[in-house]
Design a protein around this motif. Sequence first.
Motif, mmCIF file in Angstrom:
data_model
loop_
_atom_site.group_PDB
_atom_site.id
_atom_site.type_symbol
_atom_site.label_atom_id
_atom_site.label_comp_id
_atom_site.label_asym_id
_atom_site.label_seq_id
_atom_site.Cartn_x
_atom_site.Cartn_y
_atom_site.Cartn_z
ATOM 1 N N GLY A 108 51.791 -1.783 -12.768
ATOM 2 C CA GLY A 108 52.442 -1.000 -13.817
ATOM 3 C C GLY A 108 53.342 -1.856 -14.690
ATOM 4 O O GLY A 108 53.426 -1.660 -15.910
ATOM 5 N N CYS A 109 54.019 -2.846 -14.087
ATOM 6 C CA CYS A 109 54.877 -3.748 -14.863
ATOM 7 C C CYS A 109 54.047 -4.604 -15.818
ATOM 8 O O CYS A 109 54.477 -4.898 -16.934
ATOM 9 C CB CYS A 109 55.674 -4.651 -13.923
ATOM 10 N N LEU A 110 52.849 -4.978 -15.386
ATOM 11 C CA LEU A 110 51.983 -5.783 -16.246
ATOM 12 C C LEU A 110 51.528 -4.974 -17.457
ATOM 13 O O LEU A 110 51.402 -5.534 -18.562
ATOM 14 C CB LEU A 110 50.764 -6.265 -15.460
ATOM 15 N N TYR A 111 51.296 -3.673 -17.266
ATOM 16 C CA TYR A 111 50.798 -2.846 -18.365
ATOM 17 C C TYR A 111 51.937 -2.264 -19.216
ATOM 18 O O TYR A 111 51.972 -2.466 -20.435
ATOM 19 C CB TYR A 111 49.932 -1.710 -17.831
ATOM 20 N N TYR A 112 52.858 -1.563 -18.603
ATOM 21 C CA TYR A 112 53.887 -0.857 -19.360
ATOM 22 C C TYR A 112 54.990 -1.776 -19.907
ATOM 23 O O TYR A 112 55.621 -1.451 -20.922
ATOM 24 C CB TYR A 112 54.531 0.228 -18.496
ATOM 25 N N ALA A 113 55.226 -2.913 -19.245
ATOM 26 C CA ALA A 113 56.261 -3.836 -19.713
ATOM 27 C C ALA A 113 55.679 -5.151 -20.200
ATOM 28 O O ALA A 113 56.414 -6.024 -20.649
ATOM 29 C CB ALA A 113 57.272 -4.105 -18.592
ATOM 30 N N ALA A 114 54.349 -5.310 -20.091
ATOM 31 C CA ALA A 114 53.652 -6.527 -20.524
ATOM 32 C C ALA A 114 54.219 -7.774 -19.847
ATOM 33 O O ALA A 114 54.323 -8.835 -20.469
ATOM 34 C CB ALA A 114 53.692 -6.668 -22.044
ATOM 35 N N GLU A 119 56.212 -13.231 -13.581
ATOM 36 C CA GLU A 119 57.472 -12.566 -13.914
ATOM 37 C C GLU A 119 57.668 -11.322 -13.060
ATOM 38 O O GLU A 119 58.784 -11.031 -12.602
ATOM 39 C CB GLU A 119 57.490 -12.209 -15.402
ATOM 40 N N ALA A 120 56.572 -10.570 -12.859
ATOM 41 C CA ALA A 120 56.665 -9.371 -12.022
ATOM 42 C C ALA A 120 56.969 -9.733 -10.575
ATOM 43 O O ALA A 120 57.731 -9.038 -9.891
ATOM 44 C CB ALA A 120 55.364 -8.565 -12.115
ATOM 45 N N LEU A 140 64.764 -9.831 -17.573
ATOM 46 C CA LEU A 140 64.049 -10.916 -16.888
ATOM 47 C C LEU A 140 64.770 -12.243 -17.045
ATOM 48 O O LEU A 140 65.194 -12.601 -18.155
ATOM 49 C CB LEU A 140 62.639 -11.067 -17.465
ATOM 50 N N GLU A 141 64.871 -12.997 -15.947
ATOM 51 C CA GLU A 141 65.418 -14.340 -16.047
ATOM 52 C C GLU A 141 64.737 -15.332 -15.110
ATOM 53 O O GLU A 141 65.068 -16.511 -15.105
ATOM 54 C CB GLU A 141 66.915 -14.336 -15.760
ATOM 55 N N GLU A 142 63.780 -14.852 -14.309
ATOM 56 C CA GLU A 142 63.099 -15.753 -13.382
ATOM 57 C C GLU A 142 61.631 -15.384 -13.270
ATOM 58 O O GLU A 142 61.260 -14.217 -13.404
ATOM 59 C CB GLU A 142 63.743 -15.681 -11.999
ATOM 60 N N THR A 143 60.804 -16.386 -13.057
ATOM 61 C CA THR A 143 59.385 -16.159 -12.823
ATOM 62 C C THR A 143 58.964 -16.919 -11.580
ATOM 63 O O THR A 143 59.576 -17.939 -11.230
ATOM 64 C CB THR A 143 58.534 -16.618 -14.043
ATOM 65 N N ARG A 144 57.946 -16.413 -10.891
ATOM 66 C CA ARG A 144 57.476 -17.033 -9.640
ATOM 67 C C ARG A 144 56.002 -17.382 -9.755
ATOM 68 O O ARG A 144 55.151 -16.770 -9.115
ATOM 69 C CB ARG A 144 57.714 -16.077 -8.463
ATOM 70 N N PRO A 145 55.652 -18.381 -10.575
ATOM 71 C CA PRO A 145 54.244 -18.764 -10.715
ATOM 72 C C PRO A 145 53.739 -19.502 -9.478
ATOM 73 O O PRO A 145 54.509 -20.109 -8.733
ATOM 74 C CB PRO A 145 54.265 -19.691 -11.933
ATOM 75 N N VAL A 146 52.434 -19.453 -9.259
ATOM 76 C CA VAL A 146 51.819 -20.177 -8.150
ATOM 77 C C VAL A 146 51.750 -21.655 -8.510
ATOM 78 O O VAL A 146 51.208 -22.027 -9.543
ATOM 79 C CB VAL A 146 50.404 -19.643 -7.854
ATOM 80 N N ALA A 147 52.308 -22.494 -7.640
ATOM 81 C CA ALA A 147 52.283 -23.935 -7.885
ATOM 82 C C ALA A 147 51.726 -24.713 -6.706
ATOM 83 O O ALA A 147 51.234 -25.823 -6.870
ATOM 84 C CB ALA A 147 53.696 -24.431 -8.205
ATOM 85 N N GLY A 148 51.806 -24.149 -5.497
ATOM 86 C CA GLY A 148 51.373 -24.875 -4.308
ATOM 87 C C GLY A 148 52.550 -25.525 -3.620
ATOM 88 O O GLY A 148 53.482 -26.012 -4.265
ATOM 89 N N ARG A 172 65.286 -12.241 -20.981
ATOM 90 C CA ARG A 172 64.466 -11.439 -21.889
ATOM 91 C C ARG A 172 64.635 -9.978 -21.526
ATOM 92 O O ARG A 172 64.421 -9.571 -20.388
ATOM 93 C CB ARG A 172 62.994 -11.841 -21.773
ATOM 94 N N HIS A 173 65.035 -9.173 -22.488
ATOM 95 C CA HIS A 173 65.280 -7.747 -22.266
ATOM 96 C C HIS A 173 64.043 -6.953 -22.682
ATOM 97 O O HIS A 173 63.585 -7.051 -23.821
ATOM 98 C CB HIS A 173 66.499 -7.283 -23.061
ATOM 99 N N VAL A 174 63.511 -6.177 -21.758
ATOM 100 C CA VAL A 174 62.301 -5.403 -22.018
ATOM 101 C C VAL A 174 62.563 -3.927 -21.746
ATOM 102 O O VAL A 174 62.712 -3.525 -20.586
ATOM 103 C CB VAL A 174 61.130 -5.876 -21.127
#
Length: 302
Positions: A108-114, A119-120, A140-148, A172-174
């Motif tokens: 839902g965060c991916l769709y309604y908040a893009a 980030e989600a 939003l102030e942090e993201t958790r991407p896959v890095a290994g 970023r304010h959404v």
Amino acid sequence: MAELTETSRVHALVDALGRKLDGKPAAAQTYRRRRAVAYNALEYAVELEVLPSNPLGKVRRKRGQQPVQQVDRRTVVNPRQARELLNAVTYVGGWDRASGRRLRAFYGCLYYAALRPGEALGLRQSDCTLPEEGWGRIDLEETRPVAGKAWTDSGETHDRRGLKQRSKGEVRHVPIPPPLVRMLREHLEEFGTAEDGRLFSSERGNVVAASSYSRVWKRARELALVPAQVSSVLAARPYDLRHAGVSQWLNSGVPAPEVAARAGHSVDVLLKIYAKCIDGQEQEMNDRIMRGLGEEDGELGG
């Protein structure tokens, strides 16, 4: 290094940077990231006086090699399809494990908040303003991407980073619509948070793996879509929900600068990527053209 003084060798390097392991063209963003890494490595070679100058600075990519950057409109679901997919997610995994229900608000965060998936995954309860009625907000102030594990300072699979294309600590304010507010409130009531306050975690409290949320999404598509759509590219990846969300904002008439601010894009990149998805007013534009031709008043005749 010595071979890179030959222009033909540098062209071969540039071509390799723009291709995947199977030889197919890589995404433009992937190419830019790889080129930046290669450029910095060669700059270090120049600093060590192994090379007289950076050879990448003299070679440009051939125009025909540039991969298409626009979002394929065939991947973009409409609001009804998005709702059906989000509902179908809750039927994945059974009631004993609740793997689908645990991820419904994530999608839902991916769709309604893009939001981007990373980030989600990094979203915490303290980042959310969730009133009982009306619109809420995500900061939003942090993201958790896959890095290994081999590439993160913490030894975790998911890195901890600031937001993409923003300075460290920038937020970023959404604004988020009531459907997502309700979804997040229900998620918190049923599943709570991880120990560090993150909303979305595995049953053991870890960051949800990309393979896990991709597997659930694949099953949800099979439940929500007709066979012809399942075999198509329609919402093939969870990331396509973000594309659908941004496209829906643009087609609803939200000004591009506001959409860019909410989605974390620059305006020029936003319009370049989503140019082919802004098609919600096609019939209206056709009607305007016909009025301009005088067809509506019968002036053109048969």
